[in-house]
Write a protein that holds these residues in place. Structure first.
Motif, mmCIF file in Angstrom:
data_model
loop_
_atom_site.group_PDB
_atom_site.id
_atom_site.type_symbol
_atom_site.label_atom_id
_atom_site.label_comp_id
_atom_site.label_asym_id
_atom_site.label_seq_id
_atom_site.Cartn_x
_atom_site.Cartn_y
_atom_site.Cartn_z
ATOM 1 N N LEU A 117 -24.222 94.357 107.156
ATOM 2 C CA LEU A 117 -23.845 93.059 107.728
ATOM 3 C C LEU A 117 -23.553 93.248 109.214
ATOM 4 O O LEU A 117 -22.795 94.140 109.588
ATOM 5 C CB LEU A 117 -22.607 92.488 107.030
ATOM 6 C CG LEU A 117 -22.737 92.170 105.542
ATOM 7 C CD1 LEU A 117 -21.414 91.642 104.992
ATOM 8 C CD2 LEU A 117 -23.853 91.174 105.276
ATOM 9 N N ASN A 118 -24.158 92.396 110.045
ATOM 10 C CA ASN A 118 -23.916 92.490 111.483
ATOM 11 C C ASN A 118 -22.688 91.675 111.881
ATOM 12 O O ASN A 118 -22.004 91.104 111.019
ATOM 13 C CB ASN A 118 -25.165 92.094 112.285
ATOM 14 C CG ASN A 118 -25.520 90.615 112.148
ATOM 15 O OD1 ASN A 118 -24.745 89.798 111.657
ATOM 16 N ND2 ASN A 118 -26.718 90.267 112.596
ATOM 17 N N GLU A 155 -24.512 88.383 109.109
ATOM 18 C CA GLU A 155 -25.875 88.246 108.603
ATOM 19 C C GLU A 155 -26.262 89.553 107.927
ATOM 20 O O GLU A 155 -25.835 90.630 108.341
ATOM 21 C CB GLU A 155 -26.855 87.969 109.750
ATOM 22 C CG GLU A 155 -26.605 86.643 110.446
ATOM 23 C CD GLU A 155 -27.394 86.522 111.735
ATOM 24 O OE1 GLU A 155 -27.867 85.409 112.005
ATOM 25 O OE2 GLU A 155 -27.523 87.519 112.471
ATOM 26 N N ILE A 156 -27.089 89.443 106.884
ATOM 27 C CA ILE A 156 -27.487 90.612 106.104
ATOM 28 C C ILE A 156 -28.843 91.135 106.576
ATOM 29 O O ILE A 156 -29.753 90.359 106.865
ATOM 30 C CB ILE A 156 -27.509 90.278 104.592
ATOM 31 C CG1 ILE A 156 -27.765 91.531 103.755
ATOM 32 C CG2 ILE A 156 -28.520 89.175 104.281
ATOM 33 C CD1 ILE A 156 -27.557 91.325 102.267
ATOM 34 N N LEU A 157 -28.944 92.460 106.659
ATOM 35 C CA LEU A 157 -30.197 93.125 107.025
ATOM 36 C C LEU A 157 -31.067 93.248 105.777
ATOM 37 O O LEU A 157 -30.634 93.814 104.772
ATOM 38 C CB LEU A 157 -29.904 94.520 107.595
ATOM 39 C CG LEU A 157 -31.121 95.384 107.924
ATOM 40 C CD1 LEU A 157 -31.910 94.797 109.091
ATOM 41 C CD2 LEU A 157 -30.682 96.811 108.240
ATOM 42 N N THR A 185 -31.914 103.631 105.626
ATOM 43 C CA THR A 185 -31.792 102.406 106.423
ATOM 44 C C THR A 185 -32.527 102.569 107.747
ATOM 45 O O THR A 185 -33.272 101.678 108.165
ATOM 46 C CB THR A 185 -30.308 102.048 106.654
ATOM 47 O OG1 THR A 185 -29.667 101.870 105.376
ATOM 48 C CG2 THR A 185 -30.170 100.772 107.468
ATOM 49 N N SER A 237 -35.790 100.313 108.451
ATOM 50 C CA SER A 237 -35.470 99.137 109.269
ATOM 51 C C SER A 237 -35.383 99.407 110.769
ATOM 52 O O SER A 237 -35.361 98.470 111.557
ATOM 53 C CB SER A 237 -34.138 98.534 108.811
ATOM 54 O OG SER A 237 -33.054 99.369 109.200
ATOM 55 N N LYS A 243 -22.392 98.865 108.660
ATOM 56 C CA LYS A 243 -22.514 97.997 109.828
ATOM 57 C C LYS A 243 -23.453 98.657 110.826
ATOM 58 O O LYS A 243 -23.497 99.890 110.932
ATOM 59 C CB LYS A 243 -21.160 97.714 110.452
ATOM 60 C CG LYS A 243 -20.479 98.921 111.058
ATOM 61 C CD LYS A 243 -19.153 98.546 111.708
ATOM 62 C CE LYS A 243 -18.540 99.752 112.400
ATOM 63 N NZ LYS A 243 -17.241 99.452 112.998
ATOM 64 N N PRO A 282 -34.508 96.287 115.006
ATOM 65 C CA PRO A 282 -35.315 96.057 113.800
ATOM 66 C C PRO A 282 -36.774 96.451 114.045
ATOM 67 O O PRO A 282 -37.412 95.962 114.974
ATOM 68 C CB PRO A 282 -35.175 94.551 113.562
ATOM 69 C CG PRO A 282 -33.873 94.188 114.203
ATOM 70 C CD PRO A 282 -33.781 95.079 115.417
ATOM 71 N N TYR A 287 -32.416 90.119 110.164
ATOM 72 C CA TYR A 287 -31.077 89.713 109.736
ATOM 73 C C TYR A 287 -31.136 88.242 109.335
ATOM 74 O O TYR A 287 -31.789 87.438 110.004
ATOM 75 C CB TYR A 287 -30.065 89.866 110.879
ATOM 76 C CG TYR A 287 -29.669 91.289 111.159
ATOM 77 C CD1 TYR A 287 -28.694 91.911 110.391
ATOM 78 C CD2 TYR A 287 -30.249 92.009 112.186
ATOM 79 C CE1 TYR A 287 -28.306 93.221 110.648
ATOM 80 C CE2 TYR A 287 -29.869 93.313 112.464
ATOM 81 C CZ TYR A 287 -28.901 93.914 111.687
ATOM 82 O OH TYR A 287 -28.517 95.208 111.938
ATOM 83 N N GLY A 321 -30.480 84.848 102.774
ATOM 84 C CA GLY A 321 -30.963 86.179 102.400
ATOM 85 C C GLY A 321 -30.974 86.376 100.893
ATOM 86 O O GLY A 321 -31.942 86.896 100.333
#
Length: 135
Positions: A15-16, A20-22, A52, A56, A84, A90, A101, A107
């Motif tokens: 989560l940023n 928001e979720i990646l 990750t 990503s 985080k 990305p 995100y 998401g």
């Protein structure tokens, strides 16, 4: 008696600062959280961070261990973490056709593969942690 051959994987809900979720869009399963198999000599946390980054382009810091989903019949243990972003941008890879995100609600609706949405929801819900779910 046979020698056990388990698959252990590590996935991260990232989560940023905007909550928001990646998510990555894989070629087979569609949108999902980044993750993959733990390599020999690697910790669960190290695997989550590496996977990750590979999938990503995002460098993360693990903030919490959430729990385990165990697929008993297929001998798969999937460990889940929260993380985080601390760097990177990305970037797609052979394992990710798209990366981005997204607001959590949006998401979750994008994640359609098996119980992956449930896994994300379990990680976001602090009241049920740590969890151990076998099926």
């Amino acid at each position: 008696m046979s020698v056990p051959k388990h698959i252990v994987s590590a996935a991260t809900i990232v989560l940023n600062e905007h909550n928001e979720i990646l998510l990555i869009k894989g070629p087979r399963r569609g949108w999902e959280m980044p993750g993959g198999q733990v390599e020999e000599g690697e910790s669960l946390e190290e695997a989550a961070i590496r996977e990750t980054k590979e999938e990503s382009g995002i460098d993360i810091e693990i903030t919490r261990f959430c729990g385990i989903y165990q697929n008993v019949s297929n001998s798969i243990c999937n460990t889940l973490f929260m993380g985080k972003p601390v760097g990177g941008v990305p970037t797609t890879s052979p394992e990710s056709l798209k990366v981005g995100y997204f607001p959590i609600k949006e998401g979750l609706e994008m994640v359609t593969w098996k119980n992956f949405r449930e896994r994300i929801e379990s990680c976001i819900n602090l009241e049920c942690q740590p969890f151990y779910i076998s099926f």
